[in-house]
Scaffold this motif. Structure first.
Motif, PDB file in Angstrom:
ATOM      1  N   GLY A 113      11.072   3.861  -8.536  1.00 54.02           N
ATOM      2  CA  GLY A 113      11.775   2.952  -7.390  1.00 54.02           C
ATOM      3  C   GLY A 113      11.086   2.347  -6.246  1.00 54.02           C
ATOM      4  N   ALA A 114       9.816   2.797  -6.181  1.00 55.97           N
ATOM      5  CA  ALA A 114       9.080   2.565  -5.155  1.00 55.97           C
ATOM      6  C   ALA A 114       8.672   1.031  -5.331  1.00 55.97           C
ATOM      7  CB  ALA A 114       7.774   3.382  -4.761  1.00 55.97           C
ATOM      8  N   LEU A 115       8.047   0.621  -6.466  1.00 56.32           N
ATOM      9  CA  LEU A 115       7.623  -0.568  -6.654  1.00 56.32           C
ATOM     10  C   LEU A 115       8.530  -1.553  -6.861  1.00 56.32           C
ATOM     11  CD1 LEU A 115       5.179  -2.222  -7.020  1.00 56.32           C
ATOM     12  CD2 LEU A 115       5.052  -1.884  -9.520  1.00 56.32           C
ATOM     13  N   ARG A 137      15.145  -0.230  -4.678  1.00 56.86           N
ATOM     14  CA  ARG A 137      15.063   1.421  -4.868  1.00 56.86           C
ATOM     15  C   ARG A 137      16.075   1.882  -5.959  1.00 56.86           C
ATOM     16  NH1 ARG A 137      10.788   3.428  -2.064  1.00 56.86           N
ATOM     17  NH2 ARG A 137      11.389   5.752  -2.247  1.00 56.86           N
ATOM     18  N   HIS A 138      17.254   1.623  -5.451  1.00 57.71           N
ATOM     19  CA  HIS A 138      18.289   2.070  -6.475  1.00 57.71           C
ATOM     20  C   HIS A 138      18.408   1.459  -7.761  1.00 57.71           C
ATOM     21  CE1 HIS A 138      20.846   4.435  -3.715  1.00 57.71           C
ATOM     22  NE2 HIS A 138      20.733   3.501  -2.756  1.00 57.71           N
ATOM     23  N   LEU A 139      17.895   0.366  -8.031  1.00 53.67           N
ATOM     24  CA  LEU A 139      17.712  -0.125  -9.159  1.00 53.67           C
ATOM     25  C   LEU A 139      16.521   0.340  -9.872  1.00 53.67           C
ATOM     26  CD1 LEU A 139      17.850  -4.229  -9.393  1.00 53.67           C
ATOM     27  CD2 LEU A 139      19.440  -2.538 -10.183  1.00 53.67           C
ATOM     28  N   ALA A 198       0.772  -1.237  -0.028  1.00 53.15           N
ATOM     29  CA  ALA A 198      -0.054  -0.010  -0.118  1.00 53.15           C
ATOM     30  C   ALA A 198       0.883   1.116  -0.077  1.00 53.15           C
ATOM     31  CB  ALA A 198      -0.997  -0.066   1.200  1.00 53.15           C
ATOM     32  N   ALA A 199       2.006   1.141   0.729  1.00 53.34           N
ATOM     33  CA  ALA A 199       2.734   2.565   0.786  1.00 53.34           C
ATOM     34  C   ALA A 199       3.391   2.575  -0.671  1.00 53.34           C
ATOM     35  CB  ALA A 199       3.932   2.316   1.989  1.00 53.34           C
ATOM     36  N   ALA A 200       3.746   1.530  -1.310  1.00 49.95           N
ATOM     37  CA  ALA A 200       4.568   1.603  -2.519  1.00 49.95           C
ATOM     38  C   ALA A 200       3.327   2.282  -3.528  1.00 49.95           C
ATOM     39  CB  ALA A 200       5.073   0.354  -2.965  1.00 49.95           C
ATOM     40  N   VAL A 201       2.211   1.857  -3.378  1.00 50.89           N
ATOM     41  CA  VAL A 201       1.258   2.222  -4.390  1.00 50.89           C
ATOM     42  C   VAL A 201       1.122   3.688  -4.176  1.00 50.89           C
ATOM     43  CG1 VAL A 201      -1.203   2.274  -5.141  1.00 50.89           C
ATOM     44  CG2 VAL A 201      -0.120  -0.025  -4.785  1.00 50.89           C
ATOM     45  N   ALA A 250       8.971  -4.828  -4.562  1.00 45.37           N
ATOM     46  CA  ALA A 250       9.187  -6.221  -4.920  1.00 45.37           C
ATOM     47  C   ALA A 250      10.232  -6.883  -4.238  1.00 45.37           C
ATOM     48  CB  ALA A 250       9.624  -6.188  -6.375  1.00 45.37           C
ATOM     49  N   CYS A 251      11.462  -6.108  -4.130  1.00 43.63           N
ATOM     50  CA  CYS A 251      12.423  -6.932  -3.317  1.00 43.63           C
ATOM     51  C   CYS A 251      12.053  -7.009  -1.925  1.00 43.63           C
ATOM     52  CB  CYS A 251      13.825  -5.988  -3.455  1.00 43.63           C
ATOM     53  SG  CYS A 251      14.236  -5.981  -5.354  1.00 43.63           S
ATOM     54  N   GLN A 252      11.485  -5.961  -1.222  1.00 43.01           N
ATOM     55  CA  GLN A 252      11.376  -5.986   0.153  1.00 43.01           C
ATOM     56  C   GLN A 252      10.221  -7.195   0.784  1.00 43.01           C
ATOM     57  OE1 GLN A 252       9.694  -2.305   1.729  1.00 43.01           O
ATOM     58  NE2 GLN A 252       9.802  -3.193   3.563  1.00 43.01           N
ATOM     59  N   LEU A 253       9.237  -7.167  -0.325  1.00 40.90           N
ATOM     60  CA  LEU A 253       8.267  -8.386  -0.218  1.00 40.90           C
ATOM     61  C   LEU A 253       8.636  -9.729  -0.371  1.00 40.90           C
ATOM     62  CD1 LEU A 253       5.138  -6.732  -1.900  1.00 40.90           C
ATOM     63  CD2 LEU A 253       5.338  -6.993   0.565  1.00 40.90           C
ATOM     64  N   GLY A 254       9.693  -9.768  -1.291  1.00 38.52           N
ATOM     65  CA  GLY A 254      10.212 -11.036  -1.639  1.00 38.52           C
ATOM     66  C   GLY A 254      11.145 -11.719  -0.304  1.00 38.52           C
TER      67      GLY A 254
END
Length: 368
Positions: A209-211, A244-246, A173-176, A215-219
């Protein structure tokens, strides 16, 4: 800190020595993620599912099967991050939580592209008419909303061993929300003559960067199976920073392609971003350069007359002359290096680390 991507032993398109190729990584990801993603879309009412499947590249406007699906980079990052923290062989469907996270971020990505195409008036997506251009604006907005709701259902349906479903839902939700804030800023920039590089970078971090960070955080959250809560939180934060850097590197490369990309590869007209006077990162860097080329570019952007083919070519040359092209490429490299540093600090499992490095190289060295 390493200074170039070569320091990480990565060869464009094939991954590091002994690692799987990009093709293998993405094929394995799609084999696991696509059935779950299709199941989510199959749960939609027929008309909504028809538009969603067209947008995903699964079939044409008449429902005939096609082979135009996207690369699934975000799901691949989620699965690899789950493996990186010890979450098993997720490509073999060994971690339902990681698969749910991967599907969720891809559904959010689909939602964002549908709405972006409507807001930007882009009539093509992946070398064919955009969904709104085929089915209508109202239908595209409605389907985007349905995709977002389906994404939230994914993250709350399966909880990982190291994080509860509520925590995963908060991350997505924060990413969206950040993605929407970035898109809002992007739209506002169209009406503003003066934009700072910091403002433009913040917009890019929100939009892209947010999404990737989520993706990496949720994984990683889905893959954690042991260790202290504090150690797990530190690792998850590092994978988030990696993503986010990616994301920023991805956006910088995308902005370069929006000006100098090959239309036969990108599917967009030559200088498409300049044609619409988009204030992308290379353009803002040029406008803020204080050079004569930057001032000439500002004059072109402020003209009321539409830019023709010659003016677009002139604008591209002015961006380069003002240093925007070199700056953007250097910034993409800098964020790639920062992503690799965050990955190293996270201490990933070797096989998963190789996949993540190969995916990072794909993101920052792509041509479309």
């Amino acid at each position: 800190m390493a200074s170039t991507s070569a320091a990480y032993g990565i060869e464009s398109g094939v991954g590091s020595r002994g690692a799987r190729t990009v093709r293998q990584i993405l094929a394995d990801t799609q084999r696991v993620v696509e059935p779950a993603r299709r199941a989510a879309v199959d749960a939609f009412p027929v008309e909504i599912g028809r538009v969603a499947g067209y947008h995903a590249g699964w079939w044409d406007a008449e429902g005939r099967p096609t082979d135009g699906a996207g690369k699934a980079v975000r799901p691949a990052l989620a699965l690899a991050c789950a493996r990186a923290v010890g979450g098993g062989h997720t490509e073999a469907a060994g971690n339902d939580a990681a698969v749910a996270a991967a599907v969720a971020v891809e559904l959010v990505h689909d939602f964002s592209l549908l709405h972006d195409d409507v807001m930007d008036g882009d009539t093509t997506r992946r070398h064919r008419p955009a969904a709104w251009a085929v089915f209508g604006v109202r239908e595209a907005i409605l389907v985007g909303d349905a995709l977002l709701a389906a994404a939230m259902q994914q993250v709350i349906s399966v909880a990982g061993a190291g994080a509860d479903s509520a925590a995963a839902a908060r991350v997505l939700a924060a990413a969206v929300q950040e993605l929407c804030e970035g898109q809002s800023a992007d739209l506002a920039f169209e009406e503003r003559a003066e934009i700072s590089l910091d403002e433009c970078a913040a917009m890019a971090e929100g939009k892209t960067g947010a999404l990737l960070g989520a993706a990496c955080q949720l994984g990683a959250m889905a893959g954690i199976t042991g260790g202290s809560d504090q150690a797990g939180a530190v690792a998850v934060a590092r994978y988030r920073a990696f993503g986010r850097h990616l994301g920023l590197a991805f956006q910088l490369v995308d902005d370069l392609l929006g000006i100098w990309g090959d239309p036969a590869v990108t599917g967009k007209p030559v200088g498409s971003d300049l044609l619409s006077r988009k204030k992308s990162l290379p353009v803002v860097a040029a406008l803020r350069s204080g050079t004569s080329a930057g001032k000439r570019l500002a004059w072109l952007y402020q003209r009321a007359e539409p830019l023709d083919e010659g003016s677009v070519a002139d604008a591209a040359e002015l961006v380069a002359s003002a240093g925007g092209r070199v700056w953007a490429r250097a910034e993409a490299d800098r964020h790639f290096d920062a992503a690799m540093d965050a990955l190293t600090e996270a201490g990933p499992a070797p096989d998963a680390a190789a996949d993540l490095r190969t995916l990072a190289e794909l993101i920052t060295r792509r041509d479309h």
